[in-house]
Design a protein around this motif. Sequence first.
Motif, PDB file in Angstrom:
ATOM      1  N   PHE A  69       0.919  -1.295   0.053  1.00  0.00           N
ATOM      2  CA  PHE A  69       0.074   0.015   0.050  1.00  0.00           C
ATOM      3  C   PHE A  69       0.959   1.269  -0.034  1.00  0.00           C
ATOM      4  O   PHE A  69       0.587   2.263  -0.687  1.00  0.00           O
ATOM      5  N   LEU A  70       1.751   1.241   0.901  1.00  0.00           N
ATOM      6  CA  LEU A  70       2.876   2.169   0.943  1.00  0.00           C
ATOM      7  C   LEU A  70       3.443   2.689  -0.568  1.00  0.00           C
ATOM      8  O   LEU A  70       3.601   3.766  -0.961  1.00  0.00           O
ATOM      9  N   LYS A  71       3.786   1.501  -0.937  1.00  0.00           N
ATOM     10  CA  LYS A  71       4.500   1.706  -2.412  1.00  0.00           C
ATOM     11  C   LYS A  71       3.669   2.164  -3.445  1.00  0.00           C
ATOM     12  O   LYS A  71       4.095   3.210  -4.069  1.00  0.00           O
ATOM     13  N   LYS A  72       2.508   1.650  -3.449  1.00  0.00           N
ATOM     14  CA  LYS A  72       1.481   2.165  -4.530  1.00  0.00           C
ATOM     15  C   LYS A  72       0.878   3.600  -4.173  1.00  0.00           C
ATOM     16  O   LYS A  72       0.674   4.248  -5.153  1.00  0.00           O
ATOM     17  N   ARG A  73       0.638   3.788  -2.852  1.00  0.00           N
ATOM     18  CA  ARG A  73      -0.220   5.092  -2.679  1.00  0.00           C
ATOM     19  C   ARG A  73       0.532   6.184  -1.882  1.00  0.00           C
ATOM     20  O   ARG A  73       0.137   7.028  -1.811  1.00  0.00           O
ATOM     21  N   ARG A  74       2.097   5.856  -1.616  1.00  0.00           N
ATOM     22  CA  ARG A  74       2.719   6.690  -0.782  1.00  0.00           C
ATOM     23  C   ARG A  74       1.860   7.134   0.493  1.00  0.00           C
ATOM     24  O   ARG A  74       2.327   8.041   0.945  1.00  0.00           O
ATOM     25  N   GLY A  75       1.218   6.122   0.914  1.00  0.00           N
ATOM     26  CA  GLY A  75       0.677   6.378   2.244  1.00  0.00           C
ATOM     27  C   GLY A  75      -0.720   6.828   2.003  1.00  0.00           C
ATOM     28  O   GLY A  75      -1.391   7.217   1.264  1.00  0.00           O
ATOM     29  N   GLY A  76      -1.281   7.164   3.453  1.00  0.00           N
ATOM     30  CA  GLY A  76      -2.791   7.661   3.535  1.00  0.00           C
ATOM     31  C   GLY A  76      -3.724   6.769   4.026  1.00  0.00           C
ATOM     32  O   GLY A  76      -3.490   5.843   4.798  1.00  0.00           O
ATOM     33  N   LEU A  77      -4.872   6.877   4.126  1.00  0.00           N
ATOM     34  CA  LEU A  77      -5.903   6.127   4.804  1.00  0.00           C
ATOM     35  C   LEU A  77      -6.085   4.691   4.447  1.00  0.00           C
ATOM     36  O   LEU A  77      -6.296   4.595   3.014  1.00  0.00           O
ATOM     37  N   HIS A  78      -5.930   3.854   5.217  1.00  0.00           N
ATOM     38  CA  HIS A  78      -5.725   2.591   4.761  1.00  0.00           C
ATOM     39  C   HIS A  78      -6.997   1.480   5.285  1.00  0.00           C
ATOM     40  O   HIS A  78      -7.326   0.828   4.639  1.00  0.00           O
ATOM     41  N   HIS A  79      -7.327   1.618   6.554  1.00  0.00           N
ATOM     42  CA  HIS A  79      -8.703   0.945   7.025  1.00  0.00           C
ATOM     43  C   HIS A  79      -9.315   1.694   8.025  1.00  0.00           C
ATOM     44  O   HIS A  79      -8.649   2.526   8.650  1.00  0.00           O
ATOM     45  N   ILE A  80     -10.662   0.866   8.100  1.00  0.00           N
ATOM     46  CA  ILE A  80     -11.197   1.287   9.396  1.00  0.00           C
ATOM     47  C   ILE A  80     -11.681   0.295   9.974  1.00  0.00           C
ATOM     48  O   ILE A  80     -11.939  -0.831   9.472  1.00  0.00           O
ATOM     49  N   CYS A  81     -11.704   0.284  11.320  1.00  0.00           N
ATOM     50  CA  CYS A  81     -11.913  -0.980  12.482  1.00  0.00           C
ATOM     51  C   CYS A  81     -13.095  -0.691  13.234  1.00  0.00           C
ATOM     52  O   CYS A  81     -13.231   0.552  13.939  1.00  0.00           O
ATOM     53  N   LEU A  82     -14.084  -1.570  12.905  1.00  0.00           N
ATOM     54  CA  LEU A  82     -15.526  -1.353  13.829  1.00  0.00           C
ATOM     55  C   LEU A  82     -15.354  -2.406  14.797  1.00  0.00           C
ATOM     56  O   LEU A  82     -15.133  -3.428  14.582  1.00  0.00           O
ATOM     57  N   GLU A  83     -15.941  -1.890  16.116  1.00  0.00           N
ATOM     58  CA  GLU A  83     -15.935  -2.808  17.165  1.00  0.00           C
ATOM     59  C   GLU A  83     -17.193  -3.356  17.181  1.00  0.00           C
ATOM     60  O   GLU A  83     -18.443  -2.551  16.981  1.00  0.00           O
ATOM     61  N   VAL A  84     -17.259  -4.401  17.227  1.00  0.00           N
ATOM     62  CA  VAL A  84     -18.688  -5.210  17.220  1.00  0.00           C
ATOM     63  C   VAL A  84     -19.022  -5.948  18.488  1.00  0.00           C
ATOM     64  O   VAL A  84     -17.794  -6.225  19.225  1.00  0.00           O
ATOM     65  N   GLU A  85     -20.164  -6.427  18.572  1.00  0.00           N
ATOM     66  CA  GLU A  85     -20.564  -7.317  19.886  1.00  0.00           C
ATOM     67  C   GLU A  85     -20.132  -8.557  19.894  1.00  0.00           C
ATOM     68  O   GLU A  85     -19.777  -9.163  20.964  1.00  0.00           O
ATOM     69  N   ASP A  86     -20.250  -9.290  18.612  1.00  0.00           N
ATOM     70  CA  ASP A  86     -19.923 -10.575  18.547  1.00  0.00           C
ATOM     71  C   ASP A  86     -19.097 -11.118  17.241  1.00  0.00           C
ATOM     72  O   ASP A  86     -19.957 -10.994  16.244  1.00  0.00           O
ATOM     73  N   ILE A  87     -18.088 -11.093  17.531  1.00  0.00           N
ATOM     74  CA  ILE A  87     -17.221 -11.216  15.963  1.00  0.00           C
ATOM     75  C   ILE A  87     -17.546 -12.471  15.274  1.00  0.00           C
ATOM     76  O   ILE A  87     -17.676 -12.604  14.092  1.00  0.00           O
ATOM     77  N   GLU A  88     -17.954 -13.494  16.040  1.00  0.00           N
ATOM     78  CA  GLU A  88     -17.987 -14.917  15.425  1.00  0.00           C
ATOM     79  C   GLU A  88     -19.233 -14.751  14.735  1.00  0.00           C
ATOM     80  O   GLU A  88     -19.493 -15.220  13.581  1.00  0.00           O
ATOM     81  N   ALA A  89     -20.344 -14.251  15.360  1.00  0.00           N
ATOM     82  CA  ALA A  89     -21.737 -14.119  14.714  1.00  0.00           C
ATOM     83  C   ALA A  89     -21.674 -13.176  13.593  1.00  0.00           C
ATOM     84  O   ALA A  89     -22.342 -13.372  12.098  1.00  0.00           O
ATOM     85  N   ALA A  90     -20.654 -12.096  13.579  1.00  0.00           N
ATOM     86  CA  ALA A  90     -20.560 -11.242  12.530  1.00  0.00           C
ATOM     87  C   ALA A  90     -19.922 -11.974  11.222  1.00  0.00           C
ATOM     88  O   ALA A  90     -20.531 -11.584  10.155  1.00  0.00           O
TER      89      ALA A  90
END
Lengths: 136, 136
Positions: A69-90
Amino acid sequence: MKVKKINHVGIVVRDIEDALAVYRDALGLELTRVEERPDRGVKIAFLPAGDSDIELVQPTTEDGGVAAFLKKRRGGLHHICLEVEDIEAALTELREKGFNLIDEQPRQGPHGERVAFIHPKSTRGVLIELYELSES
Amino acid sequence: MKVKKINHVGIVVRDIEDALAVYRDALGLELTRVEERPDRGVKIAFLPAGDSDIELVQPTTEDGGVAAFLKKRRGGLHHICLEVEDIEAALTELREKGFNLIDEQPRQGPHGERVAFIHPKSTRGVLIELYELSES
């Protein structure tokens, strides 16, 4: 699926020390810690902003997704992390809906959390991490 | 500068209705409203996640930065918006530090907010929006 909040936003940078001139020194965010994560080929700086973190992610190896990603985009917004109640069910729900999961099963993190990434192909172009903090 | 929280994360999509299949129907986020913003050539869907919003931003014109981003990247993470205590002071500080500001002065938004964008050139590749909700 029940999303509780944005756990963090991941920003890929070439060099954490350099990026802190922006995120800590100019924007005034507090740097709480920097963690080496050799299992992922990165180190991560954590800067809380309200109830979420901004994570500066620097690749520490030449291969892997973050380095690419760094090589291609030279950095920047990469991912968003969402906190969930039950990751298995999700994950079960997403699998049934035909989502492309990078992690079919949750991976254990270093602080009691379990995480899994959803492929951007299934989310209209956004790398999404799901996160559940287990009761200990 | 004092950042209070992540106000929202902006995700550019080709079509809001299509993207809601992911963000509302699969991830379970609530859609609170969709706003037309002809002044910016976009419409925006608001989906709260904890104390922040996820905004799905669809271009409604062929020109402008959002349409260009969609063409180049086919959508994805576009910007992060930080809520600050005093946007005038923040912009003055950034200007003194040599930051490249897209908006030299705050722009008035439709809900009592004032916003200004910082150019990704000054932030290691991230389009950052500053946001202050004025007391009314």
